[in-house]
Design a protein around this motif. Structure first.
Motif, PDB file in Angstrom:
ATOM      1  N   ARG A  97       0.732  -1.350  -0.475  1.00  0.00           N
ATOM      2  CA  ARG A  97      -0.300  -0.007   0.106  1.00  0.00           C
ATOM      3  C   ARG A  97       1.305   1.169   0.212  1.00  0.00           C
ATOM      4  NH1 ARG A  97      -5.496  -2.090   1.773  1.00  0.00           N
ATOM      5  NH2 ARG A  97      -4.452  -4.148   3.350  1.00  0.00           N
ATOM      6  N   GLU A  98       0.453   2.153  -0.517  1.00  0.00           N
ATOM      7  CA  GLU A  98       1.055   3.620  -0.769  1.00  0.00           C
ATOM      8  C   GLU A  98       0.509   4.128   0.643  1.00  0.00           C
ATOM      9  OE1 GLU A  98       1.570   3.929  -5.170  1.00  0.00           O
ATOM     10  OE2 GLU A  98      -0.327   4.759  -4.124  1.00  0.00           O
ATOM     11  N   MET A  99       1.314   4.388   1.673  1.00  0.00           N
ATOM     12  CA  MET A  99       1.087   5.478   2.914  1.00  0.00           C
ATOM     13  C   MET A  99       1.183   6.529   3.286  1.00  0.00           C
ATOM     14  SD  MET A  99      -0.519   2.738   4.217  1.00  0.00           S
ATOM     15  CE  MET A  99      -0.785   3.775   5.701  1.00  0.00           C
ATOM     16  N   MET A 100       0.634   7.876   3.931  1.00  0.00           N
ATOM     17  CA  MET A 100       0.698   9.107   3.872  1.00  0.00           C
ATOM     18  C   MET A 100       0.924   9.274   5.213  1.00  0.00           C
ATOM     19  SD  MET A 100       0.322  11.310   0.088  1.00  0.00           S
ATOM     20  CE  MET A 100      -1.293  10.338  -0.505  1.00  0.00           C
ATOM     21  N   ILE A 101       1.814  10.804   6.422  1.00  0.00           N
ATOM     22  CA  ILE A 101       1.599  10.455   7.248  1.00  0.00           C
ATOM     23  C   ILE A 101       1.181  12.331   6.985  1.00  0.00           C
ATOM     24  CG2 ILE A 101       2.143  10.613   9.849  1.00  0.00           C
ATOM     25  CD1 ILE A 101       3.318   7.820   9.459  1.00  0.00           C
ATOM     26  N   VAL A 102      -0.430  12.997   8.276  1.00  0.00           N
ATOM     27  CA  VAL A 102      -0.134  14.028   8.613  1.00  0.00           C
ATOM     28  C   VAL A 102       0.014  14.499   9.687  1.00  0.00           C
ATOM     29  CG1 VAL A 102      -1.129  16.472   7.941  1.00  0.00           C
ATOM     30  CG2 VAL A 102      -1.280  14.416   6.301  1.00  0.00           C
ATOM     31  N   THR A 103       1.768  14.775  10.237  1.00  0.00           N
ATOM     32  CA  THR A 103       1.061  14.745  11.467  1.00  0.00           C
ATOM     33  C   THR A 103       1.437  16.251  12.128  1.00  0.00           C
ATOM     34  OG1 THR A 103       2.894  13.549  12.955  1.00  0.00           O
ATOM     35  CG2 THR A 103       3.591  15.279  10.818  1.00  0.00           C
ATOM     36  N   SER A 104       0.619  16.145  13.312  1.00  0.00           N
ATOM     37  CA  SER A 104       0.904  16.895  14.089  1.00  0.00           C
ATOM     38  C   SER A 104       2.502  16.409  15.045  1.00  0.00           C
ATOM     39  CB  SER A 104      -0.269  17.471  15.155  1.00  0.00           C
ATOM     40  OG  SER A 104      -1.205  17.898  14.392  1.00  0.00           O
ATOM     41  N   ASN A 191       1.865  17.658  -5.312  1.00  0.00           N
ATOM     42  CA  ASN A 191       1.735  16.180  -6.329  1.00  0.00           C
ATOM     43  C   ASN A 191       2.493  15.729  -6.660  1.00  0.00           C
ATOM     44  OD1 ASN A 191       0.522  14.509  -8.487  1.00  0.00           O
ATOM     45  ND2 ASN A 191      -1.648  15.978  -7.513  1.00  0.00           N
ATOM     46  N   SER A 192       3.247  16.759  -8.001  1.00  0.00           N
ATOM     47  CA  SER A 192       4.668  15.324  -8.299  1.00  0.00           C
ATOM     48  C   SER A 192       6.101  14.968  -7.417  1.00  0.00           C
ATOM     49  CB  SER A 192       5.147  16.652  -9.490  1.00  0.00           C
ATOM     50  OG  SER A 192       6.634  15.607 -10.061  1.00  0.00           O
ATOM     51  N   THR A 193       5.978  15.465  -6.609  1.00  0.00           N
ATOM     52  CA  THR A 193       7.141  15.394  -5.221  1.00  0.00           C
ATOM     53  C   THR A 193       6.494  14.436  -4.425  1.00  0.00           C
ATOM     54  OG1 THR A 193       7.750  17.147  -5.106  1.00  0.00           O
ATOM     55  CG2 THR A 193       8.162  15.959  -2.980  1.00  0.00           C
ATOM     56  N   LEU A 194       5.336  14.690  -4.034  1.00  0.00           N
ATOM     57  CA  LEU A 194       4.224  13.602  -2.891  1.00  0.00           C
ATOM     58  C   LEU A 194       4.203  11.872  -4.296  1.00  0.00           C
ATOM     59  CD1 LEU A 194       1.626  15.474  -1.515  1.00  0.00           C
ATOM     60  CD2 LEU A 194       4.265  14.208  -0.829  1.00  0.00           C
ATOM     61  N   GLN A 195       4.137  12.507  -5.829  1.00  0.00           N
ATOM     62  CA  GLN A 195       4.038  10.914  -6.341  1.00  0.00           C
ATOM     63  C   GLN A 195       4.670  10.036  -6.431  1.00  0.00           C
ATOM     64  OE1 GLN A 195       1.216   9.571  -7.233  1.00  0.00           O
ATOM     65  NE2 GLN A 195      -0.465  11.522  -7.373  1.00  0.00           N
ATOM     66  N   GLU A 196       6.752  10.992  -6.987  1.00  0.00           N
ATOM     67  CA  GLU A 196       7.410  10.103  -6.806  1.00  0.00           C
ATOM     68  C   GLU A 196       7.433   9.720  -5.621  1.00  0.00           C
ATOM     69  OE1 GLU A 196      11.211   9.370  -9.026  1.00  0.00           O
ATOM     70  OE2 GLU A 196       8.610   9.896  -9.604  1.00  0.00           O
ATOM     71  N   LEU A 197       7.561  10.103  -4.543  1.00  0.00           N
ATOM     72  CA  LEU A 197       8.256   9.792  -3.558  1.00  0.00           C
ATOM     73  C   LEU A 197       6.950   8.767  -2.761  1.00  0.00           C
ATOM     74  CD1 LEU A 197       8.160  12.822  -1.024  1.00  0.00           C
ATOM     75  CD2 LEU A 197      10.285  11.771  -1.595  1.00  0.00           C
ATOM     76  N   LEU A 198       5.945   8.384  -3.504  1.00  0.00           N
ATOM     77  CA  LEU A 198       5.423   6.929  -3.418  1.00  0.00           C
ATOM     78  C   LEU A 198       5.799   6.062  -3.882  1.00  0.00           C
ATOM     79  CD1 LEU A 198       1.566   8.437  -2.820  1.00  0.00           C
ATOM     80  CD2 LEU A 198       3.174   7.176  -0.560  1.00  0.00           C
ATOM     81  N   ARG A 199       5.883   6.611  -5.464  1.00  0.00           N
ATOM     82  CA  ARG A 199       7.004   5.246  -6.143  1.00  0.00           C
ATOM     83  C   ARG A 199       7.840   4.729  -6.072  1.00  0.00           C
ATOM     84  NH1 ARG A 199       9.424   5.641 -10.383  1.00  0.00           N
ATOM     85  NH2 ARG A 199      11.519   6.712  -9.668  1.00  0.00           N
ATOM     86  N   MET A 200       8.631   5.553  -4.883  1.00  0.00           N
ATOM     87  CA  MET A 200       9.879   4.947  -5.106  1.00  0.00           C
ATOM     88  C   MET A 200       9.627   4.101  -3.420  1.00  0.00           C
ATOM     89  SD  MET A 200      12.728   7.947  -5.431  1.00  0.00           S
ATOM     90  CE  MET A 200      12.034   8.984  -4.636  1.00  0.00           C
ATOM     91  N   ASN A 201       8.741   4.236  -3.045  1.00  0.00           N
ATOM     92  CA  ASN A 201       8.357   3.296  -1.399  1.00  0.00           C
ATOM     93  C   ASN A 201       8.792   4.056   0.120  1.00  0.00           C
ATOM     94  OD1 ASN A 201       6.880   1.085  -2.290  1.00  0.00           O
ATOM     95  ND2 ASN A 201       8.466  -0.156  -2.911  1.00  0.00           N
ATOM     96  N   ILE A 202       8.115   5.445  -0.439  1.00  0.00           N
ATOM     97  CA  ILE A 202       8.840   6.341   0.135  1.00  0.00           C
ATOM     98  C   ILE A 202       7.711   6.785   1.608  1.00  0.00           C
ATOM     99  CG2 ILE A 202      10.474   8.378   1.271  1.00  0.00           C
ATOM    100  CD1 ILE A 202      12.178   7.947  -0.828  1.00  0.00           C
ATOM    101  N   VAL A 203       7.484   7.488   2.503  1.00  0.00           N
ATOM    102  CA  VAL A 203       5.983   7.484   4.054  1.00  0.00           C
ATOM    103  C   VAL A 203       6.707   8.910   3.551  1.00  0.00           C
ATOM    104  CG1 VAL A 203       5.582   7.472   5.203  1.00  0.00           C
ATOM    105  CG2 VAL A 203       6.095   4.682   4.509  1.00  0.00           C
ATOM    106  N   PRO A 204       6.037   9.890   2.974  1.00  0.00           N
ATOM    107  CA  PRO A 204       6.380  11.300   2.912  1.00  0.00           C
ATOM    108  C   PRO A 204       5.507  11.279   4.271  1.00  0.00           C
ATOM    109  CG  PRO A 204       5.013  10.851   0.940  1.00  0.00           C
ATOM    110  CD  PRO A 204       5.084   9.454   2.012  1.00  0.00           C
ATOM    111  N   ILE A 205       6.526  12.391   5.388  1.00  0.00           N
ATOM    112  CA  ILE A 205       5.495  12.909   6.623  1.00  0.00           C
ATOM    113  C   ILE A 205       5.201  13.977   6.406  1.00  0.00           C
ATOM    114  CG2 ILE A 205       5.906  13.063   8.833  1.00  0.00           C
ATOM    115  CD1 ILE A 205       5.811  10.521   8.543  1.00  0.00           C
ATOM    116  N   ILE A 206       3.656  14.725   6.897  1.00  0.00           N
ATOM    117  CA  ILE A 206       3.799  16.062   5.994  1.00  0.00           C
ATOM    118  C   ILE A 206       2.976  16.671   7.194  1.00  0.00           C
ATOM    119  CG2 ILE A 206       2.466  16.864   3.937  1.00  0.00           C
ATOM    120  CD1 ILE A 206       1.829  13.830   3.291  1.00  0.00           C
ATOM    121  N   ASN A 207       3.561  17.726   7.399  1.00  0.00           N
ATOM    122  CA  ASN A 207       3.177  18.974   8.426  1.00  0.00           C
ATOM    123  C   ASN A 207       2.586  20.083   7.688  1.00  0.00           C
ATOM    124  OD1 ASN A 207       2.333  19.571  10.735  1.00  0.00           O
ATOM    125  ND2 ASN A 207       4.024  19.190  11.350  1.00  0.00           N
TER     126      ASN A 207
END
Length: 791
Positions: A97-104, A191-207
């Protein structure tokens, strides 16, 4: 010197953390997720309609609220909770699965760090000023949130990096502001950055970039799919989920989900599924102790995401008992938190059905026994009068089972599923037996005691409450259990196997039709939604007893899932037949054949045949073997039996197996006492049989063996409520408390104590009191209903 040393130590620690983080990112190995079969996903544009479909979620955004990542003192991070969340996210990532985290958390982490720095600085200055190290009371200045965010963001990210590295999962930091979404070029870049990170199996940590983010505009809010004001991480997560076409947004906070009134109030109930049209019917409580959002902000963000095609679940990420699996439970479709859906089912939810059953069940319990009997007799008549309608529905289920190409089309399974005119007639006879027993059930006086003068005590029978009966492909179970529930005054929730869906629907309609004659139609409910059994077992505040009827695996699953609800049943039906040295040849052949071959899938079928050693190499032994072979029963030899034979059948893998088919284990024992020991060791306390002409041996067997049913010279297949004259049974219990064996009407009743006094107090009977206890047993009269009639 001490200050310089401390500064160098902190610098060294920071450098080592940064170095490890950089190395983990640059040396991140090939992610194992590429070896898994990823969920199929779906075309974006419409959200999932049912919880069960969440298993298909491919791209998932997990939003961690401030209350989830922040400690109770609001100064620092809750490391244990964060570690369990990271573990779950990494596990889902490794499933493909492609996981993204939005964190405080940056503000809290920075507040902890800045407080430490200020205290350390003040203590040094104070020591230099006073000439000694004695610390005086020091007041901390109010820390500005932006400064805390700036100081804490790097540490927060380093923490995530260190935790995810343990699971060979890489992360990347992405900081955004409201302007990044309103500027088309910036939004496309994001959008482009996040798509590329997900493609490389990297979990974006977004805040949100809280160090520079401006305060939200006072009148700016959620304004449709194309515009959303990023005022907090709820709205950020919603905007991000829609922008990235995520399948699922999981918003974790410090409450279980959305309630119909402020959490903590007496009548507040968790809303399982929330629909856009329901938002006017709820009120909101106060905001969380930390963070700038609140439940109203979460709901608005969730509805905005739902409108954009992303499914949403709001759940508790702080509960210590569920934090470690809350995310994976949601993705598995379990009933956790509040699920947002655009499709509202036509019928009531299972919670509403349970509430309706409870309310109507209380009225049912208050009916006169004659009225409950009348309902059951009416149902019995409907079974025969409307048999064509029932059999037509049953034929539909049979045809579907045959065409399914699965286990459902096997002969034994089809036998369970099939109904016939003869079966319906037998059902009707059994129901009329229950109707007679209902005359003296609820309100029966079991014990009467005169405690003291003008103080009388009674113990009377009362219904248990709300029963949940889960049964597999046995539609005849529905009217049987329904009649027993009606007779005992219990509300009933039924969950049948999908193989018998059409038959169950018709039988339930007839049951409610019979109940309608006395205004208690809703007392029996059939769960026809996509509710999982495990979810039903969590309704511990609404259901009083669970009764599983089906395979041993079903029973075990329910016993594990039912954390706070008693379960009445047996996990296995390992029934033994012991052939004694004094057994009659004719009785042995008849009883063994019937016990094993009459209905091998039944829980009361023989699974182990114990043979006295003296019977080996006798004509009786040869006849037993010939009969089993003729009936196509596969024999598995126990270790002692195998040792007596030169060429033996396949050795049994275990002496504790419920075959549920034309198979059995055969073992040799030296005596009746050894047979009892064997059964106590390997049996399941269900039903066990001795075949012998020696009355003394038989009586010892009956007395020494601790099973729910113990028989002498009779087939194990007699362990059945109908055959015992109970009319029917809700199941067979091997428990040591409450009901045991075939459970009929009596097993669905409990008791309560009724005390009638005249101003009595416990102090009256104290050492210095004026009254003495009598405790005189009084004659047990008729039921309370009968007493009311006589009055």
């Amino acid at each position: 010197m001490s200050q310089a040393f401390l500064s160098l130590s902190r610098l060294s620690l920071c450098l080592s953390v940064c170095l490890s983080v950089s190395l983990s990112l640059s040396l991140c190995p090939f992610n194992i997720s590429s070896l898994y079969t990823a969920p199929q996903g779906r075309a974006h544009g419409s959200s999932f309609a049912h919880r069960g479909e969440l298993r298909q979620a491919k791209r998932i955004v997990v939003k961690l609220g401030s209350a989830v990542v922040t400690r109770g003192d609001e100064c620092g991070l809750a490391l244990g909770r964060l570690a369990s969340i990271v573990e779950q996210v990494a596990m889902l990532q490794n499933q493909g699965r492609e996981m993204m985290i939005v964190t405080s958390g940056a503000v809290a982490f920075g507040k902890q760090r800045l407080r430490h720095e200020i205290l350390l600085s003040q203590s040094v200055r104070q020591a230099l000023h006073s000439g000694h190290n004695q610390l005086k009371d020091m007041s901390l200045p109010v820390l500005e949130a932006r400064a805390c965010a700036a100081a804490g963001q790097s540490g927060l990210m380093a923490l995530y990096e260190a935790m995810f590295t343990q699971y060979s999962t890489c992360t990347a930091q992405v900081l955004v502001t409201n302007l990044d979404f309103h500027d088309d070029q910036k939004r496309q870049n994001l959008n482009s950055t996040l798509q590329e990170l997900l493609r490389m199996n990297i979990v974006p940590i977004i805040n949100t970039n809280d160090a520079v983010v401006p305060p939200p505009e006072p009148n700016s809010d959620l304004q449709g799919v194309n515009v959303i004001s990023i005022k907090d991480n709820d709205s950020l997560a919603a905007r991000l989920a829609v922008e990235m076409k995520a399948d699922l947004l999981i918003a974790l906070s410090d409450v279980e989900g959305l309630y119909n009134s402020p959490p903590g109030t007496d009548d507040a109930k968790l809303i399982d599924i929330f629909y856009p049209g329901d938002q006017q019917s709820i009120t909101y409580g106060t905001k969380s102790r930390v963070g700038i959002g609140g439940m109203e902000a979460k709901v608005k963000a969730a509805l905005w995401a739902l409108q954009g095609g992303t499914s949403v679940v709001i759940a508790n990420g702080t509960h210590p008992k569920v934090t470690g699996h809350v995310i994976t439970d949601i993705v598995e479709g379990k009933k956790v938190g509040t699920f947002f859906s655009e499709i509202k089912p036509a019928g009531p939810t299972v919670e509403q059905q349970t509430e309706m059953a409870r309310n109507s069940g209380r009225t049912l319990a208050s009916l006169h026994p004659d009225q409950r009997s009348e309902i059951i007799c009416n149902l019995a008549e409907l079974l025969t009068e409307r048999k064509d309608e029932i059999l037509a529905a049953n034929k539909m289920d049979m045809d579907l089972a045959v065409n399914a190409g699965s286990r459902a089309h096997q002969p034994l399974s089809l036998c369970r599923l099939s109904l016939s005119p003869a079966k319906l007639n037998s059902l009707a006879i059994g129901l009329r037996q229950i109707a007679v027993a209902a005359q003296d059930s609820v309100g029966r006086v079991l014990r009467r005691t005169r405690v003291a003068h003008n103080l009388e005590l009674e113990q009377i029978t009362v219904p248990i409450g709300v029963l949940l009966v889960i049964f597999e492909a046995r539609p005849d179970c529905l009217p049987q259990v329904g009649a027993l529930a009606i007779a005992s005054g219990n509300a009933l929730l039924l969950k049948g196997g999908k193989e018998a869906a059409n038959t169950n629907r018709v039988l339930h309609q007839l049951t409610q039709e019979a109940l309608s004659m006395h205004g208690v139609r809703e007392a029996v409910q059939l769960v026809s939604t996509r509710e999982e059994v495990e979810d039903l077992c969590r309704l511990d505040k609404m259901i009083d007893l669970i009764i599983p009827r089906g395979s041993s695996q079903l029973v075990r699953d329910i016993q594990r899932a039912a954390k706070g609800i008693p379960v009445l049943g047996h996990s296995e039906g390992i029934c033994h037949v012991y052939v004694d040295s004094d057994a009659s040849i004719d009785k042995v052949i008849k009883i063994v054949r019937d016990s094993k071959c009459d209905y091998p899938a039944a829980c009361n079928a023989m699974e182990t045949l114990l043979i006295h050693r003296d019977i080996l190499r006798t004509p009786l032994f040869d006849q037993i073997i010939d009969m089993l072979r003729t009936e196509r029963v596969k024999i598995h030899a126990g270790p002692r039996f195998a040792s007596y034979l030169t060429f033996s059948p396949s050795e049994a893998k275990s002496l504790r197996i419920e075959y549920g088919d034309l198979e059995c284990c055969m073992e040799v024992v030296d005596s009746m006492h050894e047979a009892v020991d064997h059964i106590h060791k390997y049996g399941s306390s269900h039903t066990d049989v001795i075949i012998t002409e020696n009355e003394d041996t038989a009586e010892q067997f009956l007395q020494q063996l601790d099973s729910a049913c113990v028989f002498w010279n009779a087939s194990s297949r007699f362990a059945d409520g109908y055959r015992f004259g109970l009319g029917a049974e809700v199941g067979i219990s091997t428990a040591r408390i409450h009901a045991r064996g075939p459970v009929g009407l009596e097993g669905l009743l409990t008791t309560k104590w009724v005390l009638r006094g005249d101003g009595h107090t416990a102090a009256d009977f104290s050492e210095n009191g004026t009254m003495k206890y009598l405790h005189e047993n009084l004659p047990v009269g008729q039921s309370l209903a009968g007493q009311r009639d006589s009055n």
